[in-house]
Enzyme design. Structure first.
Site, short mmCIF file in Angstrom:
data_model
loop_
_atom_site.label_atom_id
_atom_site.label_comp_id
_atom_site.label_asym_id
_atom_site.label_seq_id
_atom_site.Cartn_x
_atom_site.Cartn_y
_atom_site.Cartn_z
N ASN A 194 0.86 -1.18 0.00
CA ASN A 194 0.00 0.00 0.00
C ASN A 194 0.90 1.23 0.00
O ASN A 194 2.13 1.13 0.08
CB ASN A 194 -0.99 -0.02 1.18
CG ASN A 194 -0.30 -0.02 2.53
OD1 ASN A 194 0.75 0.61 2.72
ND2 ASN A 194 -0.88 -0.73 3.50
N LEU A 195 0.30 2.40 -0.10
CA LEU A 195 1.10 3.62 -0.26
C LEU A 195 2.02 3.85 0.93
O LEU A 195 3.19 4.24 0.77
CB LEU A 195 0.18 4.83 -0.47
CG LEU A 195 0.88 6.17 -0.71
CD1 LEU A 195 1.75 6.12 -1.95
CD2 LEU A 195 -0.15 7.30 -0.82
N SER A 196 1.50 3.60 2.14
CA SER A 196 2.32 3.80 3.34
C SER A 196 3.52 2.86 3.34
O SER A 196 4.65 3.27 3.64
CB SER A 196 1.46 3.58 4.59
OG SER A 196 2.25 3.63 5.76
N GLU A 197 3.30 1.60 3.00
CA GLU A 197 4.40 0.63 2.95
C GLU A 197 5.41 1.00 1.88
O GLU A 197 6.63 0.88 2.07
CB GLU A 197 3.82 -0.77 2.69
CG GLU A 197 2.99 -1.32 3.85
CD GLU A 197 2.12 -2.50 3.46
OE1 GLU A 197 1.68 -3.22 4.37
OE2 GLU A 197 1.88 -2.69 2.25
N ASP A 263 -5.79 -8.13 1.25
CA ASP A 263 -5.90 -9.57 1.00
C ASP A 263 -6.74 -9.84 -0.25
O ASP A 263 -6.43 -10.72 -1.05
CB ASP A 263 -6.54 -10.28 2.19
CG ASP A 263 -5.70 -10.21 3.45
OD1 ASP A 263 -4.48 -9.95 3.34
OD2 ASP A 263 -6.25 -10.40 4.55
#
Length: 473
Positions: A194-197, A263
């Site tokens: 995701n964007l944060s990761e 998921d």
């Protein structure tokens, strides 16, 4: 991008990763505790759902694809609950059960569809888990995609050996990454942060152009086949070396809970790729699936019928000429929105003003109107030689263009009893001067609690009269 439903039944996928149990305590709240300023929840339902890598496998199976799962659990009732749920869903699971260590459980306290509190029961697996080399090798033999579902809980510590084993067999590897070191996923076919990761690895991105530039560099640095960054309400961005970036907008109609959305993305991607779809099409399907699952409460899977219906809506088949399978899905969707289904049938050989008025009156009996049309052979049997004047395809196309008509379907029999038994409309409408008991199919509809209505015909409007007039002239 035109979307279509893959053959998921021919798409076996193996998931390896951090399994967990998502447990829900549901109850009502009507007072504040005298002990502290917190609500008191009277629990009336306890629900267990597979979470983490187990939810990925469950999503794959829900789409109709054969799914296998390898993970680590404790030797406890939570592991038993997981195994039972997965078995019931058709997932083949192989667990390494470790004594004196609990299965990871995420307990959520829910009231009135709101999450009040989450309690985590977990200890990172400190041993060398997933020493299931023989099982992994065996299960890899029969699959078309390997998924690494990494939640950073310790079950996955041998990423490279898994990636290399799959690559040696020509099996694509998809990874849902975690942590501050993405080098452990080097050589994967696709990773889905995701964007944060993603920004944890590459730094903050000021705009889309910077996201693309940093993503392409990450592809090169880690020898990745592709990178899909999921961006919440901003959709998804797919990056591949030598290809333009593909940006897909978010598809969610309503957002109730984002739990497990990642998921759903990787499971849909995996099943679609295993079914032979190209990556852009697989990403389009995953984006659509994510839009469905965030509209559900808690950790949830989407089914093949739900995805198929979303594809129909996306491709503009929410109205018009449908096959039976499409129609049944459309009806399910309408009923989920408390819409009343009306059904009428006929030959509609030459559409005239009387038909139009009748169909408008029929539509007024509910929210959605199905028009079932006799096919050419049945019209010929009913009306005689020289009929129909117009083929069934042309008749249905004209009917589908009317504002009063939602769905058009053909049937081969002289009367629509078989179709009525499957469609089960709320209201059956027929035009003419029949008594209700004389309407064909009335007994079927009344038998399950439906309504039958007879509408008067418009005077001086008759297909037969029009045909005779044409012949005389």
């Amino acid at each position: 991008m035109k979307l279509s439903m893959p053959r998921f039944d021919q798409a076996p996928v193996l998931v390896v990763g951090d399994v967990m149990l998502d447990r829900y305590w549901h109850g009502g709240t009507s007072r504040i505790s005298p002990e502290a300023p917190v609500p008191v929840v009277k629990v009336d339902q306890i629900e267990d759902r597979p979470g983490g890598a187990a939810n990925v496998a469950l999503n794959i199976a829900a789409l109709g694809a054969p799914a296998a799962l390898i993970g680590v659990t404790g030797q406890d009732e939570a592991a038993d609950s997981l195994a039972n749920s997965l078995q019931a869903a058709g997932v083949r699971s192989v667990f390494q059960r470790i004594a004196h260590q609990p299965t990871i459980v995420k307990l959520r306290v829910m009231s009135r569809h709101q999450q009040l509190l989450r309690i985590d029961f977990e200890e990172p697996f400190a041993t060398d888990p997933l020493s299931l080399g023989a099982e992994v090798e065996s299960l890899l033999e029969g699959v078309k995609v390997l998924v690494l579902s990494d939640y950073g809980k310790g079950a996955l510590k041998n990423h490279q050996s898994l990636i290399q084993a799959a690559r040696a067999k020509g099996i694509p590897v998809l990874a849902d990454p975690k942590g501050k070191d993405f080098s452990i996923y080097r050589g994967a076919s696709l990773i889905t942060p995701n964007l944060s990761e993603f920004e944890t690895i590459v730094g903050r991105c000021a705009d889309e152009a910077e996201l693309v530039a940093k993503g392409l560099q990450l592809l090169l640095d880690l020898d990745l086949g592709a990178l899909l960054v999921t961006r919440g309400e901003h959709g998804m961005t797919l990056l591949r070396t030598g290809q333009p970036a593909l940006h897909l907008p978010a598809r969610a109609r309503e957002v109730f809970d984002v739990t497990g959305a990642g998921d759903t993305v990787i499971s849909t991607l995996a099943a679609a790729i295993a079914a032979g779809e190209d990556l852009p099409h697989a990403v389009g399907l995953a984006n659509l699936a994510a839009g469905i699952v965030v509209g559900k409460l808690g950790t949830a899977a989407i089914s093949a019928p739900e995805l198929r219906r979303a594809i129909q809506r996306e491709e503009g088949s929410e109205r018009g000429v449908l096959g039976l399978e499409q129609l049944l899905l459309a009806i399910d969707d309408a009923r989920a929105h408390n819409e009343k289904i009306v059904f009428t049938n006929g030959c509609f050989d030459i559409l005239h003003a009387g038909h139009v008025t009748y169909l408008e009156q029929a539509r007024a009996q509910g929210d959605r109107l199905i028009v079932a049309v006799n096919d050419d052979a049945s019209v010929s049997r009913l009306k005689g030689p020289g009929r129909p004047i117009n083929s069934v395809d042309r008749r249905m196309a004209v009917l589908a263009g009317l504002g009063a008509v939602d769905w058009v379907i053909s049937f081969p029999e002289g009367t629509p009893e078989n179709l009525l038994s499957q469609v089960k409309p709320d209201v059956l409408v027929k035009g003419g001067d029949y008594g209700i008991d004389q309407v064909v199919g009335a007994d079927i509809v009344k038998g399950y609690g439906g309504t039958v209505k007879v509408l008067g015909l418009v005077e001086n409007s008759s297909t037969t009269a029009i045909v005779e007039k044409i012949r005389k002239n």
